[in-house]
Design a protein around this motif. Sequence first.
Motif, PDB file in Angstrom:
ATOM      1  N   TYR A 160      64.791 115.735   0.526  1.00  0.00           N
ATOM      2  CA  TYR A 160      63.463 115.249   0.906  1.00  0.00           C
ATOM      3  C   TYR A 160      62.614 116.411   1.418  1.00  0.00           C
ATOM      4  O   TYR A 160      63.127 117.463   1.794  1.00  0.00           O
ATOM      5  N   GLY A 200      66.468 118.282   4.239  1.00  0.00           N
ATOM      6  CA  GLY A 200      65.015 118.392   4.128  1.00  0.00           C
ATOM      7  C   GLY A 200      64.613 119.825   3.826  1.00  0.00           C
ATOM      8  O   GLY A 200      65.039 120.754   4.513  1.00  0.00           O
ATOM      9  N   TYR A 249      62.599 116.111  -5.298  1.00  0.00           N
ATOM     10  CA  TYR A 249      62.923 115.190  -4.213  1.00  0.00           C
ATOM     11  C   TYR A 249      63.474 113.884  -4.772  1.00  0.00           C
ATOM     12  O   TYR A 249      63.091 113.426  -5.839  1.00  0.00           O
TER      13      TYR A 249
END
Length: 258
Positions: free
Chosen positions: A256, A177, A235
């Motif tokens: 992400y 992330g 992403y």
Amino acid sequence: RCSVDNRVTRVAWLNRSSILYAGNDKWCLDPRVVLLANTKTQYSIQIQDVDVYDEGPYTCSVQTDNHPKTSRVHLIVQVSPKITEISSDISINEGGNVSLTCIATGRPDPTITWRHISPKAVGFISEDEYLEITGITREQSGEYECSASNDVAAPVVQRVKVTVNYPPYISDVKSTGVPVGQKGILLCEASAVPSADFQWYKDDKRLAEGQKGLKVENKAFFSRLTFFNVSEQDYGNYTCVASNQLGNTNASMILYGE
């Protein structure tokens, strides 16, 4: 050496039935055989640079008061061990069979042992000239040491390198992330022999080296995909493909936002 006393009138040294020396007179042509002593107490010869062919019985013959006497000594020639033939380094696919050979000479005949030079290996894996490995695994790759010993001198050792080839295996992948505007990294680790070639895909589209904002670093056992400035478009799902001539494998991971 042959011990004598003052009753002795004649002396000679023989090798089997050949006279080497009679008194001070040399009868053999071999320059290595020399007279060391001919005194009232000792009659000795020396053999220089001893060869295996010198092995055998030697006789000291003496004449005392018209009575001949003989004493015999047996010369045993020892030879340090020597490895005369050993298998070459070998490369083999996992699951194949390996035969290694180590031939050595020496007197007495040397004892030959094989061992795997590996932290997990314990003791010898063969106490013989031949080492057979059936269905070899990647853990059995590495160096194998042949040792020849016969207590005459220090053991002699030589090594053979066994390379075990196997298809890529991806050991570790993690989704990551990263906030927009930050630097993001996806890592793909794969073990393989020969080393794997890596390719990256986003969905079904291959990522090319030098693509704007991206950097692909390929090493022997991993590939690193770096995003210098993550955007919303970055992403998604990424696939790492690792391949060599024995096969290929792939793994997916997700980049992400937070």
